[in-house]
Design an enzyme around this catalytic site. Structure first.
Site, PDB file in Angstrom:
ATOM      1  N   LYS A 144       3.389  98.274  33.713  1.00 38.20           N
ATOM      2  CA  LYS A 144       3.228  99.027  32.459  1.00 38.20           C
ATOM      3  C   LYS A 144       4.505  99.048  31.638  1.00 38.20           C
ATOM      4  O   LYS A 144       5.598  99.205  32.185  1.00 38.20           O
ATOM      5  CB  LYS A 144       2.789 100.451  32.810  1.00 38.20           C
ATOM      6  CG  LYS A 144       2.488 101.347  31.635  1.00 38.20           C
ATOM      7  CD  LYS A 144       1.531 100.747  30.631  1.00 38.20           C
ATOM      8  CE  LYS A 144       0.189 100.404  31.243  1.00 38.20           C
ATOM      9  NZ  LYS A 144      -0.638  99.552  30.340  1.00 38.20           N
TER      10      LYS A 144
ATOM     11  N   ARG B  88      -9.240  91.182  30.503  1.00 42.22           N
ATOM     12  CA  ARG B  88      -7.817  91.518  30.276  1.00 42.22           C
ATOM     13  C   ARG B  88      -6.976  90.382  30.868  1.00 42.22           C
ATOM     14  O   ARG B  88      -7.350  89.804  31.893  1.00 42.22           O
ATOM     15  CB  ARG B  88      -7.438  92.858  30.939  1.00 42.22           C
ATOM     16  CG  ARG B  88      -8.100  94.065  30.267  1.00 42.22           C
ATOM     17  CD  ARG B  88      -7.603  95.386  30.827  1.00 42.22           C
ATOM     18  NE  ARG B  88      -6.262  95.718  30.349  1.00 42.22           N
ATOM     19  CZ  ARG B  88      -5.585  96.790  30.745  1.00 42.22           C
ATOM     20  NH1 ARG B  88      -6.121  97.621  31.633  1.00 42.22           N
ATOM     21  NH2 ARG B  88      -4.385  97.042  30.277  1.00 42.22           N
TER      22      ARG B  88
ATOM     23  N   ASP C  23       1.183  94.754  38.074  1.00 40.20           N
ATOM     24  CA  ASP C  23      -0.043  94.095  37.611  1.00 40.20           C
ATOM     25  C   ASP C  23      -0.084  92.622  37.990  1.00 40.20           C
ATOM     26  O   ASP C  23      -1.156  92.059  38.208  1.00 40.20           O
ATOM     27  CB  ASP C  23      -0.184  94.265  36.097  1.00 40.20           C
ATOM     28  CG  ASP C  23      -0.619  95.681  35.791  1.00 40.20           C
ATOM     29  OD1 ASP C  23       0.250  96.571  35.772  1.00 40.20           O
ATOM     30  OD2 ASP C  23      -1.835  95.907  35.659  1.00 40.20           O
TER      31      ASP C  23
ATOM     32  N   GLN D  12      -1.196 107.263  30.906  1.00 38.70           N
ATOM     33  CA  GLN D  12      -1.703 107.190  32.292  1.00 38.70           C
ATOM     34  C   GLN D  12      -0.893 108.087  33.235  1.00 38.70           C
ATOM     35  O   GLN D  12      -1.409 108.606  34.222  1.00 38.70           O
ATOM     36  CB  GLN D  12      -1.644 105.756  32.823  1.00 38.70           C
ATOM     37  CG  GLN D  12      -2.595 104.793  32.171  1.00 38.70           C
ATOM     38  CD  GLN D  12      -1.984 104.040  31.033  1.00 38.70           C
ATOM     39  OE1 GLN D  12      -1.110 104.551  30.331  1.00 38.70           O
ATOM     40  NE2 GLN D  12      -2.414 102.816  30.802  1.00 38.70           N
TER      41      GLN D  12
HETATM   42  O1  MRU Z   1      -3.075  99.247  31.486  1.00 39.20           O
HETATM   43  P1  MRU Z   1      -3.340  99.777  32.861  1.00 39.20           P
HETATM   44  O2  MRU Z   1      -3.546 101.256  32.889  1.00 39.20           O
HETATM   45  O3  MRU Z   1      -4.426  99.017  33.566  1.00 39.20           O
HETATM   46  O4  MRU Z   1      -1.986  99.468  33.602  1.00 39.20           O
HETATM   47  C1  MRU Z   1      -1.802  99.912  34.911  1.00 39.20           C
HETATM   48  C2  MRU Z   1      -0.421  99.723  35.390  1.00 39.20           C
HETATM   49  O5  MRU Z   1       0.443  99.150  34.746  1.00 39.20           O
HETATM   50  C3  MRU Z   1      -0.164 100.176  36.752  1.00 39.20           C
HETATM   51  O6  MRU Z   1       1.127 100.652  36.896  1.00 39.20           O
HETATM   52  C4  MRU Z   1      -0.370  98.930  37.638  1.00 39.20           C
HETATM   53  O7  MRU Z   1      -1.638  98.389  37.375  1.00 39.20           O
HETATM   54  C5  MRU Z   1      -0.336  99.187  39.006  1.00 39.20           C
HETATM   55  S1  MRU Z   1      -1.905  99.770  39.498  1.00 39.20           S
HETATM   56  C6  MRU Z   1      -1.852 100.139  41.089  1.00 39.20           C
END
Ligand code: MRU
Length: 333
Positions: free
Chosen positions: A239, A90, A228, A188
């Site tokens: 996100k 990713r 992220d 999520q």
């Molecule tokens: O696509 P994801 O589910 O991996 O994205 C996660 C997020 O955007 C979370 O808010 C972010 O990783 C913070 S995790 C502690």
């Protein structure tokens, strides 16, 4: 994290760990309906689990990458090739790159693969506990909080980033309420954050993504989200839908905090413009399980993240304390 198992007992488990020669993890695609544990013995399969979001959330992606490198180390695979392969899973979460490099260095130095990966994972959880202590102090009785996506134990091996202050405040007996936005299209917020808040007994409600401004207009005291990747100037990727919430929070004068370990800060990326945003499949938007819910012939766009400019951030809650965007350079390791 607390999890009610199939046998009805509540156990303390992690999102990912190493046991009997295998990497084990909660299959986060199955929650909240089922708690399924999956096992991997090949680093390529762990990379696939990151890609297809069996495991997800920046720090947990980091720990999963560390365990993938551990498998590569145990099987005496080519470590350069393994690191390249794992990093390709990713593009946005910086912890993936940080953790892979961290393990690469340890393995090249001759460290035991399992001990090194366990150390990385334990370090991640320790950082989250500290984030919980600093952030928990911001939460007062009677507050209404809002979060987006899942930045809880599932996203970080255990404890969480955005959810760590909430856990800490709850353990201290504080009474507060959490709005968890559903987080289209992977849900999520609805499926993972709500599951965690339920397991912990924290008062909350799931809200539609589009209702955040409505609830903020009714009175929200603080927003805490994860991240992220955080650029050197404090712009951060999180996100999709985070940026909208930050703009509305500023409109209503609501403090907007970002909780993340220092391993999510990418000091080599100057501003948010340089952060690569993952574009995921149309099917995540147009299908529910095997059923198409969008008109055949309509295209769908599915950016996984957006970038919120630093000017919208009240503070970054890290394991080293709380920093304003202008103070970020002080936290460099
Ligand atoms: O696509 P994801 O589910 O991996 O994205 C996660 C997020 O955007 C979370 O808010 C972010 O990783 C913070 S995790 C502690």
């Amino acid at each position: 994290m607390k999890a009610r198992m199939e046998n009805g007992r509540t156990e303390d488990i992690k999102a990912v760990w190493f046991e009997n020669g295998k990497v084990r993890m909660i299959d986060q695609r199955e929650l909240p309906l089922k708690l399924v544990i999956v096992d991997f013995e090949d680093y390529r399969d762990v990379a696939m689990a990151i890609k297809n979001m069996t495991t997800r959330g920046a720090p947990c992606i980091g720990a999963s990458a560390a365990y993938a490198m551990c498998l590569a180390g145990l099987k005496k695979e080519d470590l350069d090739e393994a690191a390249r392969y794992i990093k390709a899973a990713r593009p946005t979460a910086y912890d993936l790159f940080y953790a892979t490099d961290w393990m690469y260095d340890r393995l090249k130095a001759g460290d035991d693969p399992v001990r090194a990966a366990d150390a990385y994972s334990d370090l991640t959880v320790d950082k989250c506990r500290k984030i919980g202590e600093y952030g928990g102090a911001l939460i007062r009785d009677g507050m209404k909080l809002m979060t987006h996506c899942n930045a809880g134990a599932l996203a970080t091996v255990d404890v969480g980033t955005a959810l760590a202050p909430m856990r800490n405040a709850h353990d201290a007996g504080k009474k507060f309420f959490v709005y968890a936005s559903e987080t289209r299209p992977r849900l999520q917020g609805m499926q993972l954050t709500a599951w965690e808040l339920n397991q912990e007994g924290i008062d909350h409600a799931i809200i539609p993504d589009g209702s955040a401004a409505y609830y903020m207009s009714q009175g929200v005291d603080m927003i805490i989200v994860g991240a992220d990747r955080i650029a050197a100037n404090g712009d951060f990727a999180n996100k999709i839908g985070t940026f909208d919430k930050a703009i509305v929070a500023k409109h209503f004068g609501i403090p907007f905090y970002v909780a993340a370990p220092v391993s999510t800060f990418d000091f080599s990326t100057k501003t948010g413009k340089d952060i690569v945003i993952e574009q995921r499949s149309e099917e995540e938007m147009t299908m529910v399980k095997d059923i198409r819910i969008a008109p055949v012939g309509s295209k769908a766009l599915n950016p996984a993240f957006d970038v919120t400019p630093a000017e919208f951030v009240t503070g970054f809650i890290t394991e080293k304390g709380i920093f304003k965007p202008t103070e970020i350079s002080e936290m460099k390791e």
